[in-house]
Design an enzyme around this catalytic site. Structure first.
Site, mmCIF file in Angstrom:
data_model
loop_
_atom_site.group_PDB
_atom_site.id
_atom_site.type_symbol
_atom_site.label_atom_id
_atom_site.label_comp_id
_atom_site.label_asym_id
_atom_site.label_seq_id
_atom_site.Cartn_x
_atom_site.Cartn_y
_atom_site.Cartn_z
ATOM 1 N N SER A 1 -14.774 7.492 1.222
ATOM 2 C CA SER A 1 -14.356 8.825 0.785
ATOM 3 C C SER A 1 -14.769 9.797 1.889
ATOM 4 O O SER A 1 -15.908 10.224 1.970
ATOM 5 C CB SER A 1 -15.038 9.184 -0.547
ATOM 6 O OG SER A 1 -14.737 10.515 -0.912
ATOM 7 N N HIS B 1 -14.689 4.486 -4.875
ATOM 8 C CA HIS B 1 -15.791 3.532 -4.733
ATOM 9 C C HIS B 1 -15.637 2.292 -5.597
ATOM 10 O O HIS B 1 -16.503 1.420 -5.591
ATOM 11 C CB HIS B 1 -17.125 4.214 -5.072
ATOM 12 C CG HIS B 1 -17.574 5.154 -4.014
ATOM 13 N ND1 HIS B 1 -18.666 5.994 -4.163
ATOM 14 C CD2 HIS B 1 -17.088 5.396 -2.767
ATOM 15 C CE1 HIS B 1 -18.820 6.713 -3.060
ATOM 16 N NE2 HIS B 1 -17.875 6.358 -2.208
ATOM 17 N N GLN C 1 -15.962 10.255 -8.892
ATOM 18 C CA GLN C 1 -16.428 9.193 -8.001
ATOM 19 C C GLN C 1 -17.827 8.684 -8.332
ATOM 20 O O GLN C 1 -18.094 7.494 -8.211
ATOM 21 C CB GLN C 1 -16.396 9.681 -6.553
ATOM 22 C CG GLN C 1 -16.712 8.611 -5.523
ATOM 23 C CD GLN C 1 -16.222 9.014 -4.161
ATOM 24 O OE1 GLN C 1 -15.043 8.869 -3.844
ATOM 25 N NE2 GLN C 1 -17.116 9.534 -3.348
ATOM 26 N N GLU C 2 -18.723 9.587 -8.724
ATOM 27 C CA GLU C 2 -20.097 9.172 -8.992
ATOM 28 C C GLU C 2 -20.646 9.921 -10.203
ATOM 29 O O GLU C 2 -20.480 11.134 -10.310
ATOM 30 C CB GLU C 2 -21.009 9.450 -7.788
ATOM 31 C CG GLU C 2 -20.605 8.740 -6.514
ATOM 32 C CD GLU C 2 -21.434 9.178 -5.323
ATOM 33 O OE1 GLU C 2 -22.460 9.856 -5.509
ATOM 34 O OE2 GLU C 2 -21.053 8.857 -4.183
ATOM 35 N N GLU D 1 -21.420 1.526 -4.259
ATOM 36 C CA GLU D 1 -22.762 2.086 -4.142
ATOM 37 C C GLU D 1 -23.719 1.558 -5.205
ATOM 38 O O GLU D 1 -24.791 2.121 -5.434
ATOM 39 C CB GLU D 1 -22.696 3.610 -4.184
ATOM 40 C CG GLU D 1 -21.922 4.165 -2.993
ATOM 41 C CD GLU D 1 -21.987 5.672 -2.876
ATOM 42 O OE1 GLU D 1 -22.540 6.320 -3.783
ATOM 43 O OE2 GLU D 1 -21.494 6.198 -1.871
ATOM 44 N N ASP E 1 -20.602 13.627 -8.763
ATOM 45 C CA ASP E 1 -19.908 13.832 -7.490
ATOM 46 C C ASP E 1 -18.433 13.610 -7.785
ATOM 47 O O ASP E 1 -17.967 12.476 -7.907
ATOM 48 C CB ASP E 1 -20.408 12.853 -6.424
ATOM 49 C CG ASP E 1 -19.620 12.964 -5.111
ATOM 50 O OD1 ASP E 1 -18.741 13.844 -5.014
ATOM 51 O OD2 ASP E 1 -19.888 12.165 -4.191
ATOM 52 N N GLU F 1 -21.181 18.040 -7.285
ATOM 53 C CA GLU F 1 -20.815 17.883 -5.876
ATOM 54 C C GLU F 1 -19.301 17.802 -5.703
ATOM 55 O O GLU F 1 -18.619 17.107 -6.458
ATOM 56 C CB GLU F 1 -21.471 16.612 -5.316
ATOM 57 C CG GLU F 1 -21.161 16.342 -3.852
ATOM 58 C CD GLU F 1 -21.813 15.062 -3.355
ATOM 59 O OE1 GLU F 1 -21.250 14.427 -2.443
ATOM 60 O OE2 GLU F 1 -22.886 14.682 -3.886
ATOM 61 N N ASP G 1 -20.063 18.576 0.153
ATOM 62 C CA ASP G 1 -20.110 17.360 0.973
ATOM 63 C C ASP G 1 -18.831 17.266 1.793
ATOM 64 O O ASP G 1 -18.820 17.593 2.970
ATOM 65 C CB ASP G 1 -20.304 16.120 0.101
ATOM 66 C CG ASP G 1 -20.243 14.831 0.916
ATOM 67 O OD1 ASP G 1 -20.428 14.895 2.152
ATOM 68 O OD2 ASP G 1 -20.018 13.748 0.336
ATOM 69 N N LYS H 1 -25.134 14.094 5.988
ATOM 70 C CA LYS H 1 -24.855 12.711 6.375
ATOM 71 C C LYS H 1 -24.742 12.670 7.894
ATOM 72 O O LYS H 1 -23.746 13.149 8.457
ATOM 73 C CB LYS H 1 -23.538 12.234 5.743
ATOM 74 C CG LYS H 1 -23.547 12.182 4.219
ATOM 75 C CD LYS H 1 -22.166 11.840 3.686
ATOM 76 C CE LYS H 1 -22.180 11.705 2.152
ATOM 77 N NZ LYS H 1 -20.815 11.494 1.615
ATOM 78 N N HIS I 1 -26.793 8.693 2.002
ATOM 79 C CA HIS I 1 -26.254 7.472 2.597
ATOM 80 C C HIS I 1 -24.730 7.566 2.646
ATOM 81 O O HIS I 1 -24.150 8.607 2.363
ATOM 82 C CB HIS I 1 -26.673 6.273 1.742
ATOM 83 C CG HIS I 1 -26.046 6.317 0.369
ATOM 84 N ND1 HIS I 1 -25.948 5.225 -0.448
ATOM 85 C CD2 HIS I 1 -25.464 7.327 -0.340
ATOM 86 C CE1 HIS I 1 -25.356 5.535 -1.581
ATOM 87 N NE2 HIS I 1 -25.049 6.820 -1.536
ATOM 88 N N ARG I 2 -24.066 6.448 2.957
ATOM 89 C CA ARG I 2 -22.618 6.321 2.819
ATOM 90 C C ARG I 2 -22.305 5.092 1.977
ATOM 91 O O ARG I 2 -23.151 4.224 1.774
ATOM 92 C CB ARG I 2 -21.926 6.182 4.189
ATOM 93 C CG ARG I 2 -22.113 7.342 5.155
ATOM 94 C CD ARG I 2 -21.757 8.695 4.569
ATOM 95 N NE ARG I 2 -20.403 8.847 4.092
ATOM 96 C CZ ARG I 2 -19.419 9.442 4.785
ATOM 97 N NH1 ARG I 2 -19.667 9.932 5.988
ATOM 98 N NH2 ARG I 2 -18.227 9.580 4.267
ATOM 99 N N SER I 3 -21.068 4.992 1.516
ATOM 100 C CA SER I 3 -20.696 3.839 0.686
ATOM 101 C C SER I 3 -20.725 2.542 1.493
ATOM 102 O O SER I 3 -21.064 1.485 0.971
ATOM 103 C CB SER I 3 -19.311 4.051 0.075
ATOM 104 O OG SER I 3 -18.349 4.286 1.088
ATOM 105 N N LYS J 1 -29.727 10.919 -1.862
ATOM 106 C CA LYS J 1 -28.705 10.128 -2.553
ATOM 107 C C LYS J 1 -28.574 8.807 -1.809
ATOM 108 O O LYS J 1 -27.997 8.764 -0.724
ATOM 109 C CB LYS J 1 -27.356 10.847 -2.535
ATOM 110 C CG LYS J 1 -27.147 11.866 -3.625
ATOM 111 C CD LYS J 1 -25.745 12.476 -3.517
ATOM 112 C CE LYS J 1 -24.672 11.456 -3.733
ATOM 113 N NZ LYS J 1 -23.310 11.989 -3.569
#
Length: 422
Positions: A42, A160, A168-169, A210, A247, A290, A317, A342, A370-372, A393
């Protein structure tokens, strides 16, 4: 201080099974360190460029041999012989060697692992923990060394996973008065209890990129309801011990200036989507929101902030992309009170630290992420502590590439407690 003697790069595999770049830096005193570049699925339009081979015969075009070659043939010759402690010069050299605002010539996945590996090697050479070494490059007035509060990814949706959720989260966030070890225990407890709740409801307990669970649900709000149930069954108080977060990554469900979510039968304009968020924030004690709007929906961002910021963190983000120009625009438009950092969105350690400084000076909360597509590299944990970030995160408290970072924070926490006792 030791000088850079050698830089070696190679292609490795990340947590999603895609290639990424690992760099090894060797110093003249024998100190050596390895770092690897994460990758997001993403992605903001405004992120630094990620160089891929586009050779469909290898890894469906996702190979990174070009980035490896660039490190060997362009970056290494420019950096060998420079004092490893001169991080500013090292990163500036790569920035100038690239010559673009987006790292489109060298690729951020070439510059970042070198930048991180240099910092790691220099920290070893100076016999300092990495988090203390990195503090040499930031302003530290009134910034205590602390472990940031964790934001745990419990349910995955969006890009994800393959389920049907638009958001997404879905997060749980322990209260900030709790210690990190207590917060981690709390996060693991709710994560495992969520698994139990899903099983009882005959829902999938498979996980997304994730580490969060990825059940197929009728609505996005159903995910929040399941998490509330898991919190209650963990004997925790929602709105006191623990809070929820989202998120949205709204870029993924934004088309033709409208947002399409399965909770509503019709597409929504910005105002209608914001009204939905308002309902969720109040109903579910949502502390963290987010990317609620698309990265270029500035009117929507300017509307959501005054409506919800008194109840929840409004976090940029995709909107800000760890980019100083995007951050300045968000500040000018009064759109956020928090920012995700990031390092791979900007491409070097020093540039990421600079964005943190701008954000902190402007009074924003700092969320280091972090990243996925992660690796087992735990650099980001030290980076978060060094910058006195408010939150981290790192995904779910599961999967090796996520747990490596939480375990590193536990280790740093123990080191800080030893420092306090001295």
């Amino acid at each position: 201080m030791a000088k850079i003697k050698q830089i070696i790069a190679r292609e490795i595999i990340d947590a999603r099974g895609n290639p990424t770049v690992e760099a090894r830096v060797i110093l003249s005193d024998g100190s050596t360190a390895v770092a690897s570049s994460p990758s997001g699925i993403s992605r903001s339009t405004y992120e630094a460029f990620e160089l891929r081979d586009n050779d469909l015969r290898r890894f469906k075009g996702l190979g990174v041999l070009k980035a490896v070659q660039i490190i060997h043939e362009k970056i290494a010759p420019a950096l060998i012989g420079i004092e490893a402690s001169d991080q500013q010069r090292i990163d500036r050299t790569m920035i100038e060697l690239d010559g673009t605002q987006t790292k489109s010539k060298l690729g951020a996945n070439a510059t970042l692992p070198v930048s991180m590996a240099v910092a790691k090697a220099a920290a070893k050479s100076s016999v300092l923990p990495l988090f203390l070494y990195l503090r040499n490059f930031i302003k530290r007035e009134n910034q205590e060394l602390k472990i940031p509060s964790p934001i745990f990814n419990i349910i995955n949706g969006g890009l994800h996973t393959e389920n049907t959720l638009d958001i997404q989260e879905f997060h749980i966030i322990p209260a900030t008065f709790k210690t990190f070890s207590d917060s981690l225990q709390l996060g693991v407890t709710v994560y495992q209890t969520t698994k139990d709740v899903l099983r009882r409801n005959n829902l999938s307990t498979l996980v997304g990129d994730e580490g969060g669970f990825s059940p197929s649900l009728d609505t996005n709000e159903d995910a929040l309801s399941l998490m509330v149930q898991a919190v209650e069954e963990s004997n925790l108080r929602l709105g006191y011990d623990i809070f929820l977060g989202i998120d949205a990554a709204a870029n993924s469900f934004y088309t033709d200036q409208h947002y399409k979510i399965k909770d509503k039968s019709m597409s929504l304009n910005s105002a209608e989507l914001i009204s939905w968020y308002e309902e969720l924030v109040k109903k579910y004690h949502i502390l963290y929101l987010e990317d609620p709007l698309s990265e270029d929906d500035w009117d929507g961002w300017e509307t959501v902030f005054p409506k919800i910021s008194q109840y929840a963190l409004i976090v940029g983000d995709d909107l800000t992309a760890t980019n100083p120009f995007r951050l300045q625009m968000a500040l000018y438009k009064k759109s956020i009170n928090s920012i995700v950092i990031k390092p791979n969105q900007i491409g070097t350690v020093i540039e990421a630290l600079a964005v943190v400084e701008i954000a902190r000076h402007s009074g924003l909360k700092i969320v280091v992420s972090h990243r996925s597509g992660e690796t087992n590299d735990d650099f980001i944990a030290d980076f978060a502590v060094a910058t006195s970030a408010d939150y981290v995160k790192f995904g779910a408290p599961a999967r090796g590439e996520r747990v490596a970072k939480y375990n590193r924070l536990l280790q740093i926490d123990q080191q800080l407690q030893m420092i306090e006792r001295q």
